[in-house]
Design an enzyme around this catalytic site. Structure first.
Site, PDB file in Angstrom:
ATOM      1  N   ALA A 154       3.663 -10.030  -9.734  1.00 13.87           N
ATOM      2  CA  ALA A 154       4.190 -10.012 -11.102  1.00 13.87           C
ATOM      3  C   ALA A 154       5.385 -10.955 -11.229  1.00 13.87           C
ATOM      4  O   ALA A 154       5.536 -11.656 -12.239  1.00 13.87           O
ATOM      5  CB  ALA A 154       4.596  -8.590 -11.482  1.00 13.87           C
ATOM      6  N   HIS A 179       5.015  -7.277   2.022  1.00 15.11           N
ATOM      7  CA  HIS A 179       5.988  -7.141   0.938  1.00 15.11           C
ATOM      8  C   HIS A 179       7.362  -7.299   1.577  1.00 15.11           C
ATOM      9  O   HIS A 179       8.039  -6.336   1.933  1.00 15.11           O
ATOM     10  CB  HIS A 179       5.863  -5.774   0.267  1.00 15.11           C
ATOM     11  CG  HIS A 179       6.914  -5.513  -0.774  1.00 15.11           C
ATOM     12  ND1 HIS A 179       7.090  -6.334  -1.862  1.00 15.11           N
ATOM     13  CD2 HIS A 179       7.851  -4.541  -0.876  1.00 15.11           C
ATOM     14  CE1 HIS A 179       8.083  -5.871  -2.602  1.00 15.11           C
ATOM     15  NE2 HIS A 179       8.582  -4.789  -2.011  1.00 15.11           N
TER      16      HIS A 179
END
Length: 317
Positions: A154, A179
């Site tokens: 995003a 991540h």
């Protein structure tokens, strides 16, 4: 009878509280079970959320479970938001020992009490925590979903949208791998309206030819830009988690970046990391492999190795 949609949250810090609030504002949960080891914190968040129901689309039953984790066993989905963000102030791996220790206090208690729903884990380092959940409980790994690089994807789309003046939802681009600091942008597969971003850069360079390395780094560092001003990240990561909750509860078969068990993708297996996944009622239904360049493939392997290195730091393994 209509079965109520039930969601549990473990950890009512900044992110857990925003997950709860977003669930209420979107009307996604009929019952919300909240856990935190700080009973005063848990009670205060429960009170605040109950007081906000007058302004939410639907009524929701909100239960303060404190550290009575077994009460979450009947939930459809449990979001793990247990963490201590201050430990990650200088290092994305800073919460490693705190969050994995936390997992050991509740994961088996909930599973042993009969939980058979979907785990969604936000706690960092996300991929290590998801791998630990799997090893601790022996739970079906397709029913353990890490928010992973869904948030970082995003952030990447947000940066691209600012550069070319498009709605970020119109951009199809993914950050993949860990991540954390070793994540990478899958540029070769990035597209807008089905047209590769590289082709658009050739056709309309004044709009679409931007510095890919700079764009990727902005996506990678976005969390720290947020952290610098308020010592936490909260809105985007909470909404990323709630997006996964919605995909599960509505059985959407939605494609989104998420951390899942590698079972041979690009030759990787035995760890959780992020690739685009099809997500529905039963968790991760399929992992989608992107067309990666040789450099991207090498960076993906390096990212997976970093996850393994962090797992190796856990002395109990």
């Amino acid at each position: 009878m209509i079965k109520p949609r039930t969601v549990g949250i473990v950890g009512m810090g900044h992110v857990g509280a925003h997950v709860a609030n977003s669930l209420l504002l979107q009307g996604l949960a009929d019952e919300l079970y909240l856990c935190d080891i700080d009973s005063v914190k848990s009670a205060s968040e429960t009170q605040d959320l109950r007081d906000s129901l007058q302004f939410c689309p639907y009524n929701t039953k909100i239960i303060d479970c404190q550290d009575r984790y077994e009460e979450l066993a009947g939930c459809d989905v449990i979001v793990n938001a247990a963490g201590k963000v201050s430990l990650a102030a200088g290092n994305r791996d800073g919460e490693l020992f705190f969050t994995t220790d936390a997992c050991r206090t509740f994961a088996n208690r909930i599973v042993d009490a009969g939980f058979d729903g979907i785990w969604i884990s936000i706690s960092n380092p996300c991929d290590v925590v998801c791998t630990e959940f799997w090893h601790l409980t022996g739970y079906d790994p397709s029913r353990i979903i890490g928010s992973g690089t869904g948030l970082d994807s995003a952030r990447l789309c947000s940066q691209i949208s600012l550069a070319c003046n498009l709605d970020p939802k119109s951009i199809n681009a993914y950050m993949i791998g860990e991540h954390g600091a070793s994540m990478l942008a899958a540029w070769k597969s990035a597209s807008i309206s089905g047209k590769p971003l590289a082709q658009l850069a050739d056709e309309e360079p004044e709009r679409f030819a931007f510095d890919l390395a700079e764009m990727e780094d902005k996506a990678r560092q976005g969390g720290y830009v947020t952290f610098a001003g308020k010592q936490c990240t909260e809105y985007a990561v909470a909404n990323a988690a709630v997006r996964v909750v919605a995909a599960v509860l509505h059985d959407e078969h939605a494609v989104m970046g998420a951390s899942t068990l590698m079972t041979g993708q690009y030759g990787e297996e035995g760890i959780f990391t992020s690739l685009p996944c099809i997500i529905g009622r039963n968790g991760v239904e399929r992992v989608m492999e992107l067309d990666l360049s040789q450099a991207e493939l090498e960076a993906f392997h390096a990212s997976c190795q970093h996850i393994r290195d962090n797992i190796g730091r856990l002395t109990w393994w």
